[in-house]
Structures are given as structure tokens and as C-alpha cells.
Design a protein around this motif. Structure first.
Motif, PDB file in Angstrom:
ATOM      1  N   ARG A 161       0.868  -1.450   0.401  1.00  0.00           N
ATOM      2  CA  ARG A 161       0.040   0.310  -0.109  1.00  0.00           C
ATOM      3  C   ARG A 161       0.871   0.926   0.063  1.00  0.00           C
ATOM      4  N   VAL A 162       0.388   2.225  -0.762  1.00  0.00           N
ATOM      5  CA  VAL A 162       1.145   3.569  -0.274  1.00  0.00           C
ATOM      6  C   VAL A 162       0.646   4.133   0.639  1.00  0.00           C
ATOM      7  N   ALA A 163       1.861   5.562   1.231  1.00  0.00           N
ATOM      8  CA  ALA A 163       1.910   5.918   2.425  1.00  0.00           C
ATOM      9  C   ALA A 163       0.494   6.793   1.864  1.00  0.00           C
ATOM     10  N   PRO A 164      -0.571   6.754   3.632  1.00  0.00           N
ATOM     11  CA  PRO A 164      -1.156   7.881   3.416  1.00  0.00           C
ATOM     12  C   PRO A 164      -1.161   9.824   2.911  1.00  0.00           C
ATOM     13  N   LEU A 165      -1.274  10.533   2.350  1.00  0.00           N
ATOM     14  CA  LEU A 165      -1.269  11.776   1.746  1.00  0.00           C
ATOM     15  C   LEU A 165      -1.017  12.852   3.605  1.00  0.00           C
ATOM     16  N   LYS A 166      -1.228  12.057   5.011  1.00  0.00           N
ATOM     17  CA  LYS A 166      -1.005  13.081   5.706  1.00  0.00           C
ATOM     18  C   LYS A 166       0.704  12.209   5.809  1.00  0.00           C
ATOM     19  N   THR A 167       1.643  13.106   6.502  1.00  0.00           N
ATOM     20  CA  THR A 167       2.255  12.450   7.251  1.00  0.00           C
ATOM     21  C   THR A 167       2.670  11.942   8.340  1.00  0.00           C
ATOM     22  N   LEU A 168       3.091  11.242   8.074  1.00  0.00           N
ATOM     23  CA  LEU A 168       3.414  10.345   8.536  1.00  0.00           C
ATOM     24  C   LEU A 168       4.841   9.592   9.231  1.00  0.00           C
ATOM     25  N   THR A 169       5.438   9.067  10.972  1.00  0.00           N
ATOM     26  CA  THR A 169       6.378   9.230  11.134  1.00  0.00           C
ATOM     27  C   THR A 169       6.886   8.148  10.576  1.00  0.00           C
ATOM     28  N   LEU A 170       7.924   7.040  10.494  1.00  0.00           N
ATOM     29  CA  LEU A 170       8.306   5.836  10.586  1.00  0.00           C
ATOM     30  C   LEU A 170       8.529   5.062  11.266  1.00  0.00           C
ATOM     31  N   PRO A 171       7.952   4.837  12.587  1.00  0.00           N
ATOM     32  CA  PRO A 171       7.647   4.454  13.035  1.00  0.00           C
ATOM     33  C   PRO A 171       5.846   3.912  13.486  1.00  0.00           C
ATOM     34  N   LYS A 172       5.243   4.759  13.310  1.00  0.00           N
ATOM     35  CA  LYS A 172       4.133   4.784  13.020  1.00  0.00           C
ATOM     36  C   LYS A 172       3.437   3.956  10.849  1.00  0.00           C
ATOM     37  N   LEU A 173       4.420   3.825  10.508  1.00  0.00           N
ATOM     38  CA  LEU A 173       4.473   3.246   8.802  1.00  0.00           C
ATOM     39  C   LEU A 173       4.597   1.980   9.561  1.00  0.00           C
ATOM     40  N   GLU A 174       5.503   1.779  10.580  1.00  0.00           N
ATOM     41  CA  GLU A 174       6.148   0.248  11.002  1.00  0.00           C
ATOM     42  C   GLU A 174       4.946  -0.632  11.425  1.00  0.00           C
ATOM     43  N   ILE A 200       4.946 -17.445  12.475  1.00  0.00           N
ATOM     44  CA  ILE A 200       5.992 -16.242  12.955  1.00  0.00           C
ATOM     45  C   ILE A 200       5.537 -14.577  11.985  1.00  0.00           C
ATOM     46  N   TYR A 201       5.620 -13.650  12.973  1.00  0.00           N
ATOM     47  CA  TYR A 201       5.891 -12.449  12.144  1.00  0.00           C
ATOM     48  C   TYR A 201       7.141 -11.781  12.428  1.00  0.00           C
ATOM     49  N   TYR A 202       7.617 -11.178  11.365  1.00  0.00           N
ATOM     50  CA  TYR A 202       9.050 -10.229  11.964  1.00  0.00           C
ATOM     51  C   TYR A 202       8.442  -9.494  11.806  1.00  0.00           C
ATOM     52  N   CYS A 203       9.171  -8.179  12.524  1.00  0.00           N
ATOM     53  CA  CYS A 203       9.511  -6.642  12.090  1.00  0.00           C
ATOM     54  C   CYS A 203      10.650  -6.375  12.702  1.00  0.00           C
ATOM     55  N   ASP A 204      11.365  -5.163  11.365  1.00  0.00           N
ATOM     56  CA  ASP A 204      12.452  -5.246  12.434  1.00  0.00           C
ATOM     57  C   ASP A 204      12.557  -3.864  12.765  1.00  0.00           C
ATOM     58  N   SER A 205      11.404  -3.671  13.516  1.00  0.00           N
ATOM     59  CA  SER A 205      11.908  -2.048  14.032  1.00  0.00           C
ATOM     60  C   SER A 205      11.265  -2.148  16.343  1.00  0.00           C
ATOM     61  N   THR A 206      11.936  -1.977  17.033  1.00  0.00           N
ATOM     62  CA  THR A 206      12.381  -2.215  17.634  1.00  0.00           C
ATOM     63  C   THR A 206      11.142  -1.626  18.607  1.00  0.00           C
ATOM     64  N   TRP A 211       5.926  -0.964  21.146  1.00  0.00           N
ATOM     65  CA  TRP A 211       4.538  -0.577  21.291  1.00  0.00           C
ATOM     66  C   TRP A 211       3.601  -2.218  20.853  1.00  0.00           C
ATOM     67  N   ILE A 212       3.121  -2.660  20.292  1.00  0.00           N
ATOM     68  CA  ILE A 212       2.581  -3.614  20.273  1.00  0.00           C
ATOM     69  C   ILE A 212       2.568  -5.027  21.124  1.00  0.00           C
ATOM     70  N   LYS A 213       4.070  -5.060  22.003  1.00  0.00           N
ATOM     71  CA  LYS A 213       3.885  -5.534  22.841  1.00  0.00           C
ATOM     72  C   LYS A 213       2.900  -5.025  24.842  1.00  0.00           C
ATOM     73  N   ASP A 214       3.291  -3.747  24.635  1.00  0.00           N
ATOM     74  CA  ASP A 214       2.246  -3.345  25.490  1.00  0.00           C
ATOM     75  C   ASP A 214       1.362  -2.500  25.479  1.00  0.00           C
ATOM     76  N   PHE A 215       0.841  -3.057  23.632  1.00  0.00           N
ATOM     77  CA  PHE A 215      -0.232  -2.315  23.738  1.00  0.00           C
ATOM     78  C   PHE A 215      -0.993  -2.184  24.846  1.00  0.00           C
ATOM     79  N   ILE A 216      -1.936  -2.766  24.745  1.00  0.00           N
ATOM     80  CA  ILE A 216      -2.672  -3.199  25.963  1.00  0.00           C
ATOM     81  C   ILE A 216      -3.053  -2.695  27.064  1.00  0.00           C
TER      82      ILE A 216
END
Length: 444
Positions: A161-174, A200-206, A211-216
């Protein structure tokens, strides 16, 4: 209607068929893509580009790295608010020529259609997500472990997908890419008849993983709020499943306990997943396990401390407290809650209250860290002010021979019959002075 017992399908080995808009070579069982671009037209418009890009039917997203460039071009055209039949500028036209030349080469891409052909093999799904400033995507590989322990990996599907028109930071795009990956994996699991040993899910952003780990748990400031919201969510789910047993009104104690148990299971599965699986299989824990010395055991699906209080008369929860990980938002909420219940007591008081039900790993150091962040304790724990001793008055600091002369006419003993003051008669009248400010004249 006649019954056909033998049906023979003759396929030309050199022929390429189209199945649901995707090219398929029967002889080699390969998926092929063909793009027919109209490169002879001199006037390039937004309608012309969209018509050419829409010819590529890619439901599996296997040629996403190529088509995403065309999507980015369309996004830039929409930003400029150009009409459908208005000729594009030379810059946009040049970009389209480069993209169309790349799209014409996707015919050389050939991907194996059939995956996981061995019914005795073990299957795994491995998903990857990654963004850039302009776009983000996710892909899934299927890993097949054969009987002879050989491994085969193949790309199963992808999505971009293309990034939204509203500028997002790279962690938010991650985070957007990670969400796209989870949706893609859910579609694969729901549509597949195969059973997968691991996903198994892979992501290179700590940052994203944190955020995902302690989101709730990071969404709630107090432990009680987290429990009550979870209990109401579970009640809503149960009411939707069985409307005949609908529950309304205030929360019941049973619902609160079930919500707390659900959160504990979630936290322990995340932090002690390997230990729980070994205990369920009645196997010994690994020698490097952080909870090996605690002799843990499973009470249903909840991991508890074994300890040496098995024959004690204490309550079950006190003899075998629930294990909690060291660095987890849920553990922090539990410590803060017990600290407030203990009226902001010290480390030992708070830790004693916690261990009546829970046993956090490295509990003392974790409790000290949380208590140092307590605003109430910091405000009320004032450091003692060391007052500087002032100078004596000039008259009291003078030599004794310069003091006024007088005669003691009356003494004033205290409740303990110790004289600490006296009435002195001087040339100017009588004054009452403490004994520490009286000096007896020398007799010689």
C-alpha cells in the motif's frame, strides 16, 4: 443428463491459459503475468495511466514491488488535482514512461503455483513487514519441513500500500505495515485447509515491537481500570454468543476474577511460553530458564511458584503466588496498585502486599524502580533541611565582666524540681532570665 465416467482434459504444452485473470502455464504449472501497455499514444492523461495499470490483475500481490510504483505515480497525480483528460506535464510523463517500461518486463516473472505438495510435511508461515517513507508492504512465505528434515521455502502471497497523504513518522508506518501483515496472515489462515505448526511474524523495528507488546496494558493508568474494562469486554462477548443468558448491571466478583485470570494467562504465555509448553508436556525446564529455581507448576493454565510452603496452613494463593515477568506493563500496574493500597508504603511493605498473590521476577529491584516514579511519595518525602547555626546576640556574646550585675531573689524550679530560670533584681528593676543566661560572679 448423461453420466460422464471418463473425462480427459487435453492441454497444449505450449499454451498459456488465464485463470481468474492470472496467466497459467499448464506444462510447467507456473503463474505468469502479462502487461499490454499502449506506448504509442502521444497524449498521456490520468485516465490513460489508470486504464493501463488496471490491466494487471494480481490478487496474490506477487508483483507488488512493480505495481506499487504505478500507485505512487497515481497518488502524485491526485495530489496535483489534475483532471481525467488533461495532458500530464513532461515530468509526470517521463515517470510514466519509466514505469511502463518496467511493467512490460513482468512477463519474465514465473512463480510456482503449487506449494506444500507433501501431505506428511510440517508447514510453517513466516510473515515479514517493512515500510518506506512512500509505501509499506507485507509478504508471507510458507516453509515446508519434509520427512527427511529438508526444508523448502516459497513466497505465498504479498500486499503493498502507498503511505497516506498525511505525513506519518516511520515508526507509525512500521505499525501500519505490521497491521497489514496480521490481516494478511488472518486471511491465509481462514482460507487455507492446511494446519500450520507455527506462525511467525517478523518486524525490524524495536519501537513497533514495543508498542505491539504492551499496547493493551499501556492504554490504562490503573490496574483496576484494566480489570474492569476486560471484564466488561468479556461480558459483551458472552452476551453476543448466548443472548438467553444475557448479564447486565454491575460486575460480579466471578467476572472480575475471570478477567484477571485471562490477563495473567496472556502475560505468562507471552513471557514464559516455552516453560509452559514444557510443563504441559511433563518435561524439565531448560537450565537457563529464569524461573527454574522457583520450582514452578501449572494450576490449570496459570503458572505458579512451587516454593516450600506446601504443608503450610496459609491460603493457596499465598503459598503458591502467581508468577509475573520482570519487565512488563502488567507487572508495573500490579505494583502501583498494591503500593497505593499500602498507603504509599516503602519497598518492603509494598513487596509484602504483592507477594500475597503475585511473585514478580526480581521483585525488589522492580518495586524500587516503580516507587521512585511515584509522584505522591516524591512530594511527601522531603529532604531534611540543615539549618545553619546563627551568631549569638552582641550582648550575650560579650565577656562576663561586661554583663549587668544583679542579685537572685527567686528561683523557678520545673516539674522535675530542676531550676531552669530565676528572678534577678538589678538597678533597673526585676527581670526573669533562664539559668543558661546567668553567670555566677567568681569568688576570688
Amino acid at each position: 443428463m448423461t453420466n460422464v465416467t471418463n473425462l480427459i482434459l487435453n492441454l497444449n504444452h505450449d499454451e498459456s491459459l488465464k485463470t481468474l485473470g492470472v496467466g497459467w502455464a499448464p506444462s510447467s504449472d507456473l503463474i505468469q503475468y502479462n502487461a499490454h501497455m499502449n506506448s504509442t499514444r502521444s497524449i498521456v492523461t490520468k485516465r490513460f495511466i489508470l486504464a493501463n495499470v488496471s490491466q494487471i490483475f494480481d490478487p496474490l500481490g506477487l508483483v507488488g514491488p512493480v505495481t506499487v510504483m504505478a500507485k505512487l505515480l497515481m497518488q502524485d497525480i491526485w495530489k496535483l488535482r489534475i483532471g481525467w483528460d488533461v495532458e500530464l506535464s513532461q515530468n509526470l510523463k517521463h515517470r510514466w514512461e519509466e514505469i511502463s517500461s518496467q511493467l512490460l518486463t513482468i512477463g519474465v516473472i514465473k512463480i510456482t503455483r503449487c506449494v506444500a505438495t507433501d501431505p506428511t510435511s510440517s508447514l510453517e508461515l513466516h510473515g515479514f513487514s517493512d515500510p518506506s517513507v512512500r509505501a509499506y508492504g507485507a509478504c508471507i512465505y510458507i516453509r515446508e519441513i519434509l520427512v527427511d528434515n529438508s526444508v523448502r521455502c516459497q513466497l505465498l502471497c504479498a500486499k503493498s500500500r502507498v503511505a497516506p497523504l498525511k505525513t506519518l513518522t516511520l515508526p507509525k508506518l512500521e505499525l501500519c505495515a505490521a497491521l497489514l501483515l496480521t490481516d494478511l496472515v488472518d486471511k491465509v489462515l481462514n482460507s487455507s485447509r492446511k494446519e500450520f505448526a507455527r506462525v511467525i511474524y517478523y518486524c525490524d523495528s524495536t519501537i513497533t515491537l514495543s508498542w505491539i507488546k504492551d499496547f493493551i496494558f499501556n492504554k490504562f493508568s490503573t490496574f483496576e481500570t484494566l480489570i474492569r474494562v476486560t471484564a466488561f469486554c468479556k461480558r459483551f462477548i458472552n452476551n453476543c454468543r448466548d443472548k438467553s443468558k444475557k448479564v447486565v448491571g454491575k460486575l460480579l466478583l466471578l467476572e472480575i476474577n475471570e478477567a484477571e485470570a485471562t490477563l495473567v494467562k496472556m502475560v505468562q504465555e507471552e513471557s514464559f511460553g516455552d516453560e509452559i509448553r514444557l510443563l504441559k508436556q511433563s518435561k524439565n525446564l531448560n537450565s537457563n530458564s529464569p524461573i527454574l529455581s522457583l520450582n514452578p507448576f501449572l494450576d490449570g493454565d496459570i503458572l505458579r511458584v512451587g516454593g516450600r510452603l506446601r504443608h503450610s496452613d496459609l491460603a493457596f494463593s499465598k503459598k503458591f503466588p502467581i508468577l509475573l515477568p520482570k519487565s512488563h506493563a502488567f507487572t508495573n500496574l500490579v505494583i502501583r496498585n498494591e503500593h497505593i493500597k499500602a498507603l504509599h508504603g516503602g519497598v518492603q511493605t509494598t513487596l509484602s502486599q504483592i507477594r500475597l498473590r503475585y511473585w514478580p521476577i526480581h521483585g525488589r529491584s522492580v518495586t524500587q524502580k516503580i516507587l521512585r516514579q511515584c509522584v505522591v511519595c516524591f512530594t511527601n518525602k522531603r529532604t531534611p533541611f540543615n539549618y545553619k547555626m546563627g551568631d549569638l546576640p552582641k550582648k550575650d556574646n560579650a565577656p562576663s565582666r561586661h554583663w549587668k550585675l544583679g542579685r537572685v531573689t527567686k528561683v523557678h524550679p520545673g516539674p522535675d524540681n530542676v531550676v531552669r530560670a530565676a528572678t534577678i533584681k538589678t538597678s533597673h528593676g526585676e527581670v526573669k532570665r533562664p539559668s543558661v543566661r546567668l553567670c555566677v560572679l567568681p569568688t576570688n
